[in-house]
Motif scaffolding. Structure first.
Motif, PDB file in Angstrom:
ATOM      1  N   GLY A  18       0.825  -1.199   0.000  1.00  0.00           N
ATOM      2  CA  GLY A  18       0.000   0.000   0.000  1.00  0.00           C
ATOM      3  C   GLY A  18       0.855   1.244   0.000  1.00  0.00           C
ATOM      4  O   GLY A  18       1.969   1.247   0.526  1.00  0.00           O
ATOM      5  N   GLY A  19       0.332   2.291  -0.613  1.00  0.00           N
ATOM      6  CA  GLY A  19       1.046   3.555  -0.666  1.00  0.00           C
ATOM      7  C   GLY A  19       0.283   4.664   0.023  1.00  0.00           C
ATOM      8  O   GLY A  19      -0.948   4.727  -0.042  1.00  0.00           O
ATOM      9  N   SER A  20       1.005   5.511   0.722  1.00  0.00           N
ATOM     10  CA  SER A  20       0.472   6.666   1.422  1.00  0.00           C
ATOM     11  C   SER A  20      -0.519   6.186   2.487  1.00  0.00           C
ATOM     12  O   SER A  20      -0.146   5.391   3.348  1.00  0.00           O
ATOM     13  CB  SER A  20      -0.148   7.647   0.427  1.00  0.00           C
ATOM     14  OG  SER A  20      -0.357   8.900   1.021  1.00  0.00           O
ATOM     15  N   ALA A  21      -1.777   6.626   2.450  1.00  0.00           N
ATOM     16  CA  ALA A  21      -2.760   6.162   3.437  1.00  0.00           C
ATOM     17  C   ALA A  21      -2.926   4.645   3.352  1.00  0.00           C
ATOM     18  O   ALA A  21      -3.095   3.969   4.374  1.00  0.00           O
ATOM     19  CB  ALA A  21      -4.096   6.859   3.228  1.00  0.00           C
ATOM     20  N   GLY A  22      -2.846   4.091   2.143  1.00  0.00           N
ATOM     21  CA  GLY A  22      -2.901   2.641   1.976  1.00  0.00           C
ATOM     22  C   GLY A  22      -1.692   1.961   2.608  1.00  0.00           C
ATOM     23  O   GLY A  22      -1.792   0.846   3.114  1.00  0.00           O
TER      24      GLY A  22
END
Length: 182
Positions: A18-22
């Motif tokens: 996941g990226g950032s909030a993910g």
């Protein structure tokens, strides 16, 4: 994991990216999933939602401390955490602690790869990486020179990011065999 047979996957080889909030949510899947009770899960009580390896791309692991917490004291200032949790850290400190993957770290957590662009504050991952090393949890940080936040979604970075993720999962999601033999 509860439906692994139905989908033809190995329940012992589930990883998440996941990226950032993910990335923050993936960090929680790696650290907090095993600590939540059955009432917190849609899975049967004997099936954990915890992943076997995780890739956190520029996701904040620390919510109750560090830059996220610093921005979450004043409801009149922009803060994604205040918007998400619905209150400042001073009003609901326990909610911030529960949302903090760094706070949930234990020695039985799975390996985590941290992936960031050099222009996206990679130093924010260092406290968690240091804590993971103290706990002897496999971890590493890959910094893509000249990359900004969200670079994993850009055509010029996709191959490199995918290769880094693939290499990490190939190392940490090896198939398991009875008696250790293929």
């Amino acid at each position: 994991r509860a439906h692994a047979n139905r989908f033809g996957i190995d329940p012992e080889r589930i990883g998440a990216v996941g990226g950032s909030a993910g990335g923050h949510l993936v960090g929680l899947m790696a650290t907090a999933a095993a600590h939540s009770g059955p009432q917190d899960s849609v899975d049967p009580p004997d099936v954990t939602a915890r992943v076997k390896a995780a890739v956190v791309m520029a996701g904040p692991m620390r919510i109750a401390s560090g830059p996220v917490a610093d921005r979450s004291h004043d409801a009149n200032q922009p803060s994604n955490a205040i918007d998400w949790i619905g209150a400042t850290i001073d009003e609901l400190p326990e909610a911030y602690r529960q949302a903090d993957a760094h706070e949930q770290l234990t020695s039985d957590d799975p390996p985590i790869l941290f992936l960031r662009g050099s222009l996206d504050n990679p130093e924010t991952d260092l406290p968690t990486i240091g804590r993971m090393k103290q706990l002897r949890i496999p971890t590493s940080l890959v910094i893509h020179e000249g990359a900004t936040h969200g670079h994993w979604n850009r055509a010029e970075w996709i191959d490199r990011v995918a290769n880094d993720i693939d290499q990490f999962f190939n190392e940490h999601l090896q198939p398991t065999f009875p008696n250790g033999k293929p």
